[in-house]
Every structure is written in structure tokens, then in C-alpha cells.
Design a protein around this motif. Structure first.
Motif, PDB file in Angstrom:
ATOM      1  N   HIS A  57      45.233  -5.482  99.856  1.00  0.00           N
ATOM      2  CA  HIS A  57      45.085  -5.808  98.437  1.00  0.00           C
ATOM      3  C   HIS A  57      45.567  -7.237  98.218  1.00  0.00           C
ATOM      4  CE1 HIS A  57      44.518  -1.462  97.875  1.00  0.00           C
ATOM      5  NE2 HIS A  57      45.507  -1.332  98.722  1.00  0.00           N
ATOM      6  N   HIS A  78      35.649   1.542  92.619  1.00  0.00           N
ATOM      7  CA  HIS A  78      36.766   2.452  92.379  1.00  0.00           C
ATOM      8  C   HIS A  78      37.407   2.151  91.033  1.00  0.00           C
ATOM      9  CE1 HIS A  78      38.760  -1.109  94.180  1.00  0.00           C
ATOM     10  NE2 HIS A  78      39.799  -0.779  93.425  1.00  0.00           N
ATOM     11  N   VAL A 114      47.207   3.035  92.371  1.00  0.00           N
ATOM     12  CA  VAL A 114      46.351   4.013  93.052  1.00  0.00           C
ATOM     13  C   VAL A 114      44.896   3.632  92.796  1.00  0.00           C
ATOM     14  CG1 VAL A 114      46.480   5.585  91.052  1.00  0.00           C
ATOM     15  CG2 VAL A 114      45.774   6.479  93.276  1.00  0.00           C
ATOM     16  N   ASP A 115      44.058   3.854  93.807  1.00  0.00           N
ATOM     17  CA  ASP A 115      42.616   3.679  93.651  1.00  0.00           C
ATOM     18  C   ASP A 115      41.946   5.042  93.706  1.00  0.00           C
ATOM     19  OD1 ASP A 115      42.953   0.943  93.569  1.00  0.00           O
ATOM     20  OD2 ASP A 115      42.439   0.646  95.681  1.00  0.00           O
ATOM     21  N   HIS A 158      50.087  -2.124  94.705  1.00  0.00           N
ATOM     22  CA  HIS A 158      49.905  -1.103  95.743  1.00  0.00           C
ATOM     23  C   HIS A 158      51.074  -1.113  96.725  1.00  0.00           C
ATOM     24  CE1 HIS A 158      45.907   0.688  95.185  1.00  0.00           C
ATOM     25  NE2 HIS A 158      45.535  -0.478  94.691  1.00  0.00           N
ATOM     26  N   HIS A 205      41.011   1.359  89.591  1.00  0.00           N
ATOM     27  CA  HIS A 205      42.371   0.956  89.973  1.00  0.00           C
ATOM     28  C   HIS A 205      43.295   1.288  88.808  1.00  0.00           C
ATOM     29  CE1 HIS A 205      45.588  -1.720  91.531  1.00  0.00           C
ATOM     30  NE2 HIS A 205      45.751  -2.045  90.262  1.00  0.00           N
TER      31      HIS A 205
HETATM   32 ZN   LIG Z   1      43.831  -0.837  93.574  1.00  0.00          ZN
END
Ligand SMILES: [Zn+2]
Length: 102
Positions: A45, A93, A57-58, A51, A95
């Protein structure tokens, strides 16, 4: 149902993100989908990413029928979590990070 992608590292996860994951699971379920965690403390990342401290969290989004559904899920999740969390819909995703503003 809540699932973790293979290889996801959960050690060091903050309780605040654990709570966000619980909320995310219920939001995903309300759309008829399982919630899949694709990254916690693992992965690469940005250097300042939350993270690495267990505060992000993804969540998988490719399960949704369209971008508008993903947008709606992200919006609902943001509404449920409130101002101390940031919810960002990325290209593949959602985030979620815990970043209290006070
Ligand atoms: Zn993320």
C-alpha cells in the motif's frame, strides 16, 4: 457470510477495524452478498497507509452486479460507520480506514 481471501494477514488488526468488518458483513448481507476481505496488514500500500498499523481493510467489489451497486454499498457502509471512518470505493475494492477526526 464473512470470508478472508487466502494470504490475508490479520495479526495486529485494530478492534476498530474488526468492528468495521462486522458492520460491512451486515451491509453486504443486506445486498445478498458474502463479504470477502482481500487485504488487512498484508499487501503493498502507499507508504503512509493505515493498513500497516491494522487500521484499514479492503473488501471485494467484483461480486456486485454494477458499479452503481458498489457505490451504493460504499455509501451505506459510510453511513453506518460514521465520521471516524473513511470509506473509499477504489477500482476493484472498497477501502475502509479508521481515522478519528478529533
Ligand atoms: Zn486499502
Amino acid at each position: 457470510m464473512l470470508k478472508l481471501k487466502a494470504g490475508v494477514v490479520a495479526q495486529g488488526l485494530s478492534t476498530e477495524i474488526m468492528l468495521a468488518v462486522c458492520v460491512a458483513q451486515s451491509v453486504y448481507a443486506s445486498y445478498g452478498h458474502d463479504c470477502v476481505i482481500t487485504s488487512l496488514l498484508d499487501g503493498t500500500h502507499s507508504s503512509t497507509s493505515l493498513h500497516y498499523s491494522g487500521n484499514a481493510v479492503d473488501l471485494r467489489t467484483r461480486i456486485f452486479e454494477s458499479t452503481s451497486v458498489a457505490e451504493s454499498v460504499a455509501r451505506d457502509l459510510g453511513d453506518c460507520l460514521g465520521a471516524d471512518y473513511d470509506v473509499v470505493l477504489e477500482s476493484d475494492h472498497i477501502h475502509v480506514e479508521y481515522q478519528p477526526k478529533r
